[in-house]
Structures are given as structure tokens and as C-alpha cells.
Enzyme design. Structure first.
Site, PDB file in Angstrom:
ATOM      1  N   ARG A 180       0.723  -1.202  -0.020  1.00  0.00           N
ATOM      2  CA  ARG A 180       0.034   0.042  -0.198  1.00  0.00           C
ATOM      3  C   ARG A 180       0.803   1.247  -0.009  1.00  0.00           C
ATOM      4  NH1 ARG A 180      -1.919  -0.201   4.896  1.00  0.00           N
ATOM      5  NH2 ARG A 180      -3.158   1.779   4.810  1.00  0.00           N
ATOM      6  N   LYS A 181       2.212   1.039  -0.362  1.00  0.00           N
ATOM      7  CA  LYS A 181       2.928   2.131  -0.270  1.00  0.00           C
ATOM      8  C   LYS A 181       2.752   2.879  -1.769  1.00  0.00           C
ATOM      9  CE  LYS A 181       6.202   0.540   3.028  1.00  0.00           C
ATOM     10  NZ  LYS A 181       7.699  -0.038   3.250  1.00  0.00           N
TER      11      LYS A 181
END
Length: 296
Positions: free
Chosen positions: A139-140
Site C-alpha cells: 500500500r506504499k
């Protein structure tokens, strides 16, 4: 090379339209005075890829230009390698609209193709050493560009991992610290909340934690920030005690170090670098002389 599947049906049209509108409003919050020099005469332009890589992101570019009254005809397939200087599409429409969408569309293509290129390289490295597991993103992602980057991962052959918090129950170290209760208790309570539809993943900092989490009902244990040697030993221990549990390796894994983290007991390797560190591909737009369409 086989043609990759068409992944564009995964992109909801209303979401594409909303993103395109938001990106255009960011780039042109007021009048575009340069458009007066161009007007609404019909234009034709070539979309060029100027650096080698994997092409991805045409649906986003198409949505942007659709919002400015233009159409896009593809000249290359997404997921295929492109070399400089390749014509990947042709854009037609009012000159002011073609140019209004130019920078936003190029940004989308460059970012999405860069992620797809990084993902494809990582998957290729994994397969080259015979590892059959899953290379995944994280989710970066860039705020406002998550759909673009997650889509790029898929086009490049990697797994996008969770799109958002509701896709799975993931207990990270801070969740466990904030809960202020024993790990096994927190995992069991989360297991009840997850029900039958959601998988439960627990981030673990040691082999002992991983074994405890697996024993308490975790579907996936993430071995986070392990060195390669410790990782392989911990993964083997988890698989020996809980063969059905998925083992994920994560934390600081780059393209250069990836082969060291692959092993027979590791099912997934997740890499934030696929989105955070992927360099964008270089795209440009070249307006062509008109052929009876107008002064452009």
C-alpha cells in the site's frame, strides 16, 4: 511473448472519469490561456514512448482525453515491451482539448508504465531462479494515484496486494502494541471479526511470533524485516508446524536483493520499491500536420 490479458475491465468507468476530472482540475484550476492560441480546430497527435519498458496506463490516458473531448486510438498493446521511440497511440480532437489533457495523460502513462516495468523485472528475476511464488506490491502508493499504480503492478505481472484496509484484516506491529494484549488473544479476536470472507494476516518480527500467530488462527504470517538467512529458517519452521499458512516476506526488499529472499517455504514476497522507487517511463506528445482537419 504471449499477449497479456486485457485488464481494463477491472477499472470502473465512473472511477476513471472521477480521477480524470480531479487530475485535470488540479492541472487547470482556472482558464487555460494558451488554449486561445490553438482554439477548437481539429488536431491529430502521436503519443510516443521515449524509453524502454512495459507499456501500461492507456485506460487512464483515454479517460483524461475523453474528458477534454478527444479520442485515442491505440497503436500498441498494454503489457507489451516498448522501445524508443515507439508510437503507442494517436490522439484526435479539438486542439485545445488535446493539449489540455497532454501533461496529465503523460504523467499517468509514465507512472503506470514505470511501475509495470519494475514489476515485470521483479517477476522475471523470481522465475529465472525457479521460484514459483507471488511477487506483490504494497500500500506504499502515491496519494491519488493508487489505482494507477496498483493497475501497473497487475500489468507487469505482480500481485497488487491489498487495495485498501477493507480487503483483508492485517495486524501490524502497531496494532499489536496499541491493543495492549497478548498476540494470540488479539489474533483470535481479529479472527472472529474477519469471519469467513476475509483473510487474516499478522506482521511478525520473530519466528516465535510467527508460530504463535499461525497457531492462533492467522491465514498469513508476514516475516517483516528479516535478514535472508533468518527468514528462510523462520519460514521453514512455520511451514513445518502449519503447512496451510501462507508465509510472506517483506521489508526492505529491492530488485538487487530479491533473489536472496526467495525460498521453498516463502509463498509471497512483497516489495514497496515496486511503487515507491520505480522510475517513470518517458512519454511525449507530438502534434502532426493537419490532413484537412484544420490548422493543426
Amino acid at each position: 511473448m504471449d499477449s497479456p490479458p486485457d485488464l481494463s475491465p477491472l477499472l470502473p468507468a465512473p472511477r476513471l472519469q472521477a480521477l480524470a476530472q480531479a487530475w485535470l482540475e488540479e492541472d487547470a484550476p482556472g482558464p487555460d490561456y494558451a488554449a486561445l492560441a490553438v482554439g477548437q480546430a481539429l488536431c491529430r497527435a502521436q503519443l510516443l514512448c521515449k524509453s524502454p519498458g512495459v507499456l501500461a496506463g492507456l485506460p487512464f490516458a483515454e479517460a483524461v482525453w475523453a474528458a477534454t473531448g478527444c479520442t485515442v486510438a491505440r497503436r500498441a498493446a498494454e503489457g507489451q515491451p516498448v522501445a524508443p521511440v515507439a508510437v503507442v497511440a494517436e490522439v484526435r480532437g479539438p486542439g485545445a482539448g488535446v493539449l489540455l489533457g497532454e501533461r496529465v495523460a503523460l504523467n499517468c502513462l509514465g507512472r503506470c508504465s514505470g511501475v509495470a516495468t519494475a514489476a515485470a523485472r521483479a517477476v522475471r528475476l523470481a522465475r529465472a531462479v525457479g521460484w514459483p511464488g507471488t511477487v506483490a506490491g504494497t500500500r506504499k502508493t502515491t496519494p491519488g494515484f493508487r489505482l494507477v499504480e496498483k493497475y501497473g503492478l497487475l500489468v507487469g505481472g505482480a500481485h497488487p496486494h491489498r487495495y485498501g484496509l477493507a480487503d483483508a484484516v492485517m495486524l501490524k506491529d502497531n496494532h499489536l502494541l496499541a491493543a495492549g494484549a497478548p498476540l494470540a488473544q488479539v489474533v483470535r479476536e481479529a479472527r472472529q471479526v474477519a469471519g469467513f470472507a476475509l483473510r487474516l494476516e499478522v506482521e511478525c518480527g520473530s519466528a516465535a511470533e510467527a508460530l504463535e500467530a499461525a497457531g492462533a488462527g492467522a491465514d498469513i504470517v508476514m516475516l517483516d524485516n528479516f535478514n535472508p538467512e533468518t527468514l528462510q529458517a523462520a519460514a521453514a519452521a512455520v511451514k513445518a508446524a502449519h503447512p496451510g499458512v501462507t508465509v510472506e516476506a517483506s521489508g526492505g526488499i529491492s530488485e538487487a536483493t530479491l533473489p536472496r529472499f526467495l525460498g521453498p517455504h516463502v509463498d509471497v514476497v512483497s516489495m514497496g520499491s515496486l511503487t515507491q522507487a520505480a522510475p517513470a517511463l518517458d512519454f511525449s506528445l507530438r502534434v502532426l500536420p493537419g490532413e484537412g482537419d484544420g490548422p493543426c
